[in-house]
Write a protein that holds these residues in place. Structure first.
Motif, PDB file in Angstrom:
ATOM      1  N   ILE A 217       0.928  -1.230   0.082  1.00 57.62           N
ATOM      2  CA  ILE A 217       0.184   0.011  -0.141  1.00 57.62           C
ATOM      3  C   ILE A 217       0.800   1.246  -0.097  1.00 57.62           C
ATOM      4  N   ALA A 218       1.849   1.372   0.732  1.00 60.25           N
ATOM      5  CA  ALA A 218       2.926   2.448   0.671  1.00 60.25           C
ATOM      6  C   ALA A 218       3.731   2.578  -0.468  1.00 60.25           C
ATOM      7  N   SER A 219       3.796   1.573  -0.947  1.00 58.65           N
ATOM      8  CA  SER A 219       4.650   1.712  -2.375  1.00 58.65           C
ATOM      9  C   SER A 219       3.518   2.169  -3.480  1.00 58.65           C
ATOM     10  N   ILE A 220       2.449   1.695  -3.351  1.00 60.10           N
ATOM     11  CA  ILE A 220       1.378   2.294  -4.407  1.00 60.10           C
ATOM     12  C   ILE A 220       1.303   3.782  -4.192  1.00 60.10           C
ATOM     13  N   ARG A 221       0.980   3.835  -3.102  1.00 65.49           N
ATOM     14  CA  ARG A 221       0.869   5.600  -2.615  1.00 65.49           C
ATOM     15  C   ARG A 221       1.892   6.313  -3.083  1.00 65.49           C
ATOM     16  N   ARG A 222       3.271   5.966  -2.689  1.00 65.76           N
ATOM     17  CA  ARG A 222       4.357   6.351  -3.395  1.00 65.76           C
ATOM     18  C   ARG A 222       4.376   6.591  -4.756  1.00 65.76           C
TER      19      ARG A 222
ATOM     20  N   LEU B 257       1.936   6.811  -6.944  1.00 65.55           N
ATOM     21  CA  LEU B 257       0.682   7.969  -7.066  1.00 65.55           C
ATOM     22  C   LEU B 257       1.156   9.390  -6.768  1.00 65.55           C
ATOM     23  N   VAL B 258       1.846   9.522  -5.780  1.00 62.55           N
ATOM     24  CA  VAL B 258       2.484  10.879  -5.375  1.00 62.55           C
ATOM     25  C   VAL B 258       3.647  11.352  -6.516  1.00 62.55           C
TER      26      VAL B 258
END
Length: 165
Positions: free
Chosen positions: A97-102, A104-105
């Protein structure tokens, strides 16, 4: 002026205090790790050496306490292994989840950079190059995490195996 000077001094000393606290905590963590290794290492070596004489073929010899504990050790290690499999997956999911969020950012930052039309500057080009390298590495990390989660789910022990422990 006095306020700026006071703020700089306060910031300087607060930064130094933070570094000292981190160094003390790192030292305590290192000491704790060394003490744990030093106290746990001999017990592991003693048990592995004492299990060598624990064969079921010895007739008429009373088992030593270490031999009697050998079955408990294998059950305990099996329990820890199943616990390891159960506890690992949530951390992998959080990492995913954190990797996907990064990702997107980074894509959002790249989109705002292109809207400004400032690709001609050297700084923008370096930011874009760094962003593309980071996106590539994050894509690889996401792939590894997904494969790890899939393998954990595929080879996880069945629920009846867990009830035996």
């Amino acid at each position: 002026m006095v306020e700026d000077r006071l703020r700089r001094h306060f910031d300087y000393y607060l930064g130094k205090t933070e570094i000292v606290i981190y160094c003390v905590l790192a030292g305590l963590l290192a000491v704790t790790a060394f003490v744990t290794i030093a106290t746990g290492g001999p017990n592991t070596v003693d048990r592995s050496q004492s299990l060598d004489g624990c064969s079921p073929d010895t007739e008429g010899i009373e088992p030593t306490p270490h031999c009697a504990d050998a079955g408990g050790d294998s059950a305990y290690s099996t329990y820890l292994h199943s616990l390891h499999v159960l506890v690992t997956e949530p951390f992998l999911i959080v990492g995913l989840i954190a990797s996907i969020r990064r990702v997107l950012v980074i894509t959002l930052e790249a989109a705002t950079l292109t809207k400004e039309g400032a690709w001609a500057t050297e700084g923008s080009s370096a930011i874009f190059h760094s962003s593309m390298i980071e996106l590539g590495l994050l894509g690889l990390l996401i792939l590894v995490l997904v494969v790890s989660i899939t393998l954990l789910r595929r080879y996880a022990p069945a629920s009846k195996d867990l009830s035996e422990l």
